[in-house]
Design an enzyme around this catalytic site. Structure first.
Site, mmCIF file in Angstrom:
data_model
loop_
_atom_site.group_PDB
_atom_site.id
_atom_site.type_symbol
_atom_site.label_atom_id
_atom_site.label_comp_id
_atom_site.label_asym_id
_atom_site.label_seq_id
_atom_site.Cartn_x
_atom_site.Cartn_y
_atom_site.Cartn_z
ATOM 1 N N LYS A 114 0.793 -1.121 -0.009
ATOM 2 C CA LYS A 114 -0.077 -0.082 0.158
ATOM 3 C C LYS A 114 0.807 1.505 0.010
ATOM 4 O O LYS A 114 0.494 2.155 -0.534
ATOM 5 C CB LYS A 114 -0.920 0.059 1.174
ATOM 6 C CG LYS A 114 -2.233 -0.908 1.009
ATOM 7 C CD LYS A 114 -3.317 -0.630 1.927
ATOM 8 C CE LYS A 114 -4.472 -1.564 1.801
ATOM 9 N NZ LYS A 114 -5.628 -1.158 2.867
ATOM 10 N N LYS A 198 -5.033 -8.986 -6.958
ATOM 11 C CA LYS A 198 -6.334 -9.449 -6.360
ATOM 12 C C LYS A 198 -7.472 -8.277 -6.628
ATOM 13 O O LYS A 198 -7.052 -7.144 -7.072
ATOM 14 C CB LYS A 198 -6.326 -9.569 -4.948
ATOM 15 C CG LYS A 198 -6.021 -8.356 -4.076
ATOM 16 C CD LYS A 198 -5.948 -8.405 -2.570
ATOM 17 C CE LYS A 198 -5.991 -6.981 -2.061
ATOM 18 N NZ LYS A 198 -5.851 -6.839 -0.528
ATOM 19 N N LYS A 201 -10.653 -2.456 -4.444
ATOM 20 C CA LYS A 201 -11.523 -1.397 -4.506
ATOM 21 C C LYS A 201 -11.002 -0.380 -4.985
ATOM 22 O O LYS A 201 -11.506 0.539 -5.625
ATOM 23 C CB LYS A 201 -11.956 -1.121 -2.951
ATOM 24 C CG LYS A 201 -12.845 -1.978 -2.205
ATOM 25 C CD LYS A 201 -12.685 -1.370 -0.537
ATOM 26 C CE LYS A 201 -13.920 -2.100 0.086
ATOM 27 N NZ LYS A 201 -13.378 -1.786 1.671
HETATM 28 P P1 AMP Z 1 -11.315 -4.414 2.911
HETATM 29 O O1 AMP Z 1 -12.202 -4.066 1.718
HETATM 30 O O2 AMP Z 1 -9.807 -4.294 2.695
HETATM 31 O O3 AMP Z 1 -11.716 -3.790 4.333
HETATM 32 O O4 AMP Z 1 -11.514 -6.037 3.120
HETATM 33 C C1 AMP Z 1 -12.783 -6.406 3.663
HETATM 34 C C2 AMP Z 1 -12.609 -8.018 3.710
HETATM 35 O O5 AMP Z 1 -12.574 -8.434 2.370
HETATM 36 C C3 AMP Z 1 -11.484 -8.556 4.242
HETATM 37 O O6 AMP Z 1 -11.788 -9.769 5.288
HETATM 38 C C4 AMP Z 1 -10.583 -9.079 3.043
HETATM 39 O O7 AMP Z 1 -9.548 -9.942 3.488
HETATM 40 C C5 AMP Z 1 -11.823 -9.512 2.007
HETATM 41 N N1 AMP Z 1 -11.195 -9.190 0.748
HETATM 42 C C6 AMP Z 1 -10.808 -7.974 0.232
HETATM 43 N N2 AMP Z 1 -10.480 -8.165 -1.377
HETATM 44 C C7 AMP Z 1 -10.424 -9.512 -1.341
HETATM 45 C C8 AMP Z 1 -10.420 -10.354 -2.578
HETATM 46 N N3 AMP Z 1 -9.858 -9.780 -3.648
HETATM 47 N N4 AMP Z 1 -10.670 -11.661 -2.338
HETATM 48 C C9 AMP Z 1 -10.951 -12.374 -1.411
HETATM 49 N N5 AMP Z 1 -11.352 -11.701 -0.219
HETATM 50 C C10 AMP Z 1 -11.086 -10.182 0.008
#
Ligand code: AMP
Ligand code: TRP
Length: 333
Positions: A114, A198, A201
């Site tokens: 990041k 991956k 967002k």
């Molecule tokens: P975040 O949007 O970073 O707060 O992530 C929220 C949840 O979604 C966390 O448990 C992440 O590990 C999961 N997550 C985010 N991106 C992915 C992805 N591409 N594949 C699987 N899980 C994800």
């Protein structure tokens, strides 16, 4: 025995299929089991580790709650709140940052990704982010943390912090040592445009992800444009594992339909991707389009969403304030 569940999602907009399959879908299953007690947190303190427009942040907090509800989390059965409203999180994060070691944090790969090339310009918050995450989890005596694969390292750090605190203050079981709950298969959904990155967002191209607010036509269009290789559909698992984009699309199909990889390969072996994509679109639309409709409906009910957060914050505060009081005593404040 029921589990004590805690997990968090950042209100940074563009919640996508990766968030759903890696995390939110599991929240719903855990929430449906009446033996579990669940806390789902909109981690707004984590969100500000990178710049946020205050107006967008406020909307994104509500959108995250709307997504939880639209996906099937029952606000009566679990606590839904936003982190900034329970001050124990910030307090515990400071105290735990005096327990965590620089060497431990220096190993965190997500910070390196990041912060990018210019680490000097990253915020201190982005660096110490996993310590705040540990505070979130430990304040609630959490036993299990459902997350996507990318959070595994942060969970290990949380366990180290808990262990060191318990040792330093000679309180053997004060902090519970939490277990990660990570999907065995497809715990990392990849970008539709590049099978080695991956789904995220923050990726510039909206075609790289299926947002949980996408409608039927957007979903169909994105799957149609999803990258594949020029070969026909794979005919065995070994071949599948060597072809990143095919693996990701078939993985999404498997996760959403419940069909095994073997079964899917058997059905589509040697066929064109276009035929498979039609089937995949159907499965994704069936699952995601109703969630998208419900999110949009809930976003018009701001007072309702705010009420859920307010009530959740009160309940969360009841738990967290007791734990932070005990932490104060142990530390000697
Ligand atoms: P975040 O949007 O970073 O707060 O992530 C929220 C949840 O979604 C966390 O448990 C992440 O590990 C999961 N997550 C985010 N991106 C992915 C992805 N591409 N594949 C699987 N899980 C994800
Ligand atoms: N760091 C997690 C992410 O980016 C979000 C998060 C914050 C979290 N606190 C948490 C996840 C506590 C699980 C438990 O996805």
């Amino acid at each position: 025995m029921g589990k004590k569940i805690f997990s968090g999602v950042q209100p940074t907009g563009n919640l996508h299929l990766g968030n759903y399959l890696g995390a939110i879908k599991n929240f719903v299953d855990l929430n449906n089991n009446n033996e579990n007690s669940c806390v789902f947190c909109v981690v707004d303190l984590h969100a500000i580790t990178v710049n946020q427009d205050p107006k967008d942040l406020r909307n994104n907090i509500r959108e995250t709650v709307a997504t939880f509800l639209a996906s099937g989390i029952d606000a009566k059965k679990s606590i839904i709140f936003n982190q900034s409203k329970v001050s124990a999180h910030s307090e515990a994060a400071w105290i735990l940052s005096c327990i965590a070691r620089m060497g431990w944090l220096n190993r965190m790969t997500q910070f390196k990704e990041k912060a990018g090339k210019d680490k000097e310009k990253a915020s201190i918050g982005l660096y110490s982010y996993p310590v705040l995450m540990a505070a979130d989890i430990l304040l609630y005596d959490t036993t299990h943390v459902p997350v996507g694969d990318d959070q595994k390292q942060h969970l290990e750090l949380c366990r180290d912090i808990a262990q060191k605190f318990n040792n330093d203050f000679e309180v053997k079981d004060f902090f519970k040592i939490p277990e990660p709950l990570i999907q065995k298969q497809f715990s990392r959904i990849m970008s539709l445009k590049d099978g080695s990155r991956k789904m995220s967002k923050s990726e510039l191209s909206d075609l790289s992800r299926i947002n949980l607010t996408d409608d039927k036509d957007q979903i169909i269009n994105k799957i149609k444009k999803a990258k594949t290789d020029p070969l026909p559909m794979p005919s065995n698992l070994e071949e599948l594992n060597k072809r990143a984009e095919a693996r990701n699309l078939i993985g999404i199909y498997s996760s959403l339909s419940g069909l095994t990889l073997e079964k899917i390969i058997q059905e589509f072996s040697g066929k064109n991707f276009s035929e498979f994509k039609d089937n995949l679109s159907q499965v994704v639309v069936d699952k995601i389009a109703p969630i998208s409709v419900e999110i949009k409906k809930l976003l018009n009910e701001k007072d309702y969403l705010d009420k859920i957060l307010l009530e959740g914050s009160k309940k969360a505060n009841d738990i967290a304030s007791k734990k932070i009081k005990k932490i104060h005593e142990l530390v000697g404040f």
